[in-house]
Design an enzyme around this catalytic site. Structure first.
Site: not given
Ligand code: NAP
Length: 276
Positions: A63, A139, A193, A232
């Protein structure tokens, strides 16, 4: 051209994105695209799902890279003539103890979480078919960060008339203010963030308004959401929800039935509309 419905999830090689793809493979009546910036990681995730008896398709998507976004856009246009479900899940966060200078963290975080997500929307929203569903993963931190903004900024971010251009200017100003170390004096909270996710939530409100103005008869529903605190790589092992539990609200919004006319333009967590 295929008339099969099609769903795309960004950043879905791991974490919540992968869990969203898994659930869509089980519940969405059509093709589900697992996308990843790294083809190796993406294909490995597709193979993992295959071992579970689930069929996801793969397409590369970074992205941060406009060419990559446009390649996916052209592919969807040609193969499916559009898109039925878009989940903007890809995002990044620096760890709390990361020593990267705050201004660098602000620029890098804003680039992916806000500008990358916005670029995907700019290119793919025009492809959304009638009754399409768009989910922007934000978030709860965006609400908390909003509360930490000056009254003037809060008013702007809550405005029902703020334009996408004004929002882009504000997100750009935050990054510039961090470079001059004046962001707190300028009314910003001390979270890169959080501010990037304010951008995602407000962008969603603006986009939903534009859909009302320009494509009312198409019944497209677009919302921002919080998945909760999810175990995660981003949030770590102490978080309270499993990735599958984190996927529940995004999947609920992605699969809102064609009879639904709400929620739309809302910020949703635990399948409940939250005040902004
Ligand atoms: P994660 O395990 O770190 O996964 C993030 C994903 O986004 C990975 O697949 C990563 O790919 C991908 N990504 C990062 N930069 C990218 C780019 N430039 N183009 C395409 N893909 C990209 O995090 P997660 O916890 O699953 O988070 C998913 C979403 O939920 C995020 O938007 C995060 O802000 C949101 N969120 C998470 C939480 C939580 O508690 N975990 C809470 C609130 C919101 P790579 O493997 O290549 O790095």
């Amino acid at each position: 051209m295929s008339s099969v419905p099609v769903a795309v999830v960004t950043g879905s090689n791991k974490g919540i994105g992968l869990a969203i793809v898994r659930a869509l493979c089980q519940q969405f009546p059509g093709d589900v695209y697992l996308t990843s910036r790294d083809p190796g990681r993406g294909q490995a995730a597709v193979a993992q799902l295959q071992q579970e008896g689930l069929r996801a398709l793969f397409h590369q998507l970074d992205i941060d890279d406009l060419q990559s976004i446009r390649a996916l856009r052209d592919f969807l246009k040609e193969k499916y003539g559009g898109l039925n479900v878009l989940v903007n899940n890809a995002g990044i966060a620096f760890k709390v103890n990361d020593t990267t200078p705050f201004a660098v963290q602000a620029e890098v975080t804003m680039k992916t979480n806000f500008f990358g997500t916005r670029n995907v929307c700019t290119e793919l929203l025009p492809l959304m078919k009638p009754y399409g569903r768009v989910v922007n993963v934000s978030s709860m931190v965006s609400s908390r960060a909003l509360g930490g903004c000056s009254q003037e900024l809060q008013q702007k971010f809550r405005s029902d008339t703020i334009t996408e251009e004004e929002l882009v200017q504000l997100m750009t100003k935050f990054v510039e203010d961090t470079k001059k170390s004046i962001h707190q004096k300028e009314g910003w909270p001390n979270t890169a963030y959080g501010v990037s996710k304010i951008g995602v939530t407000v962008l969603s409100r603006i986009q939903a308004r534009l859909l009302n103005e320009q494509r009312k008869g198409d019944h497209i529903l677009l919302n921002a959401c919080c998945p909760g605190w999810v175990r995660t790589d981003m949030a770590g092992p102490k978080a309270t929800k499993s990735p599958e539990e984190g996927a529940e609200t995004p999947v609920y919004l992605a699969l809102l039935p064609s009879s639904a006319d709400a929620p739309h333009g809302q910020f949703v967590s635990d399948k409940t509309v939250r005040p902004w």
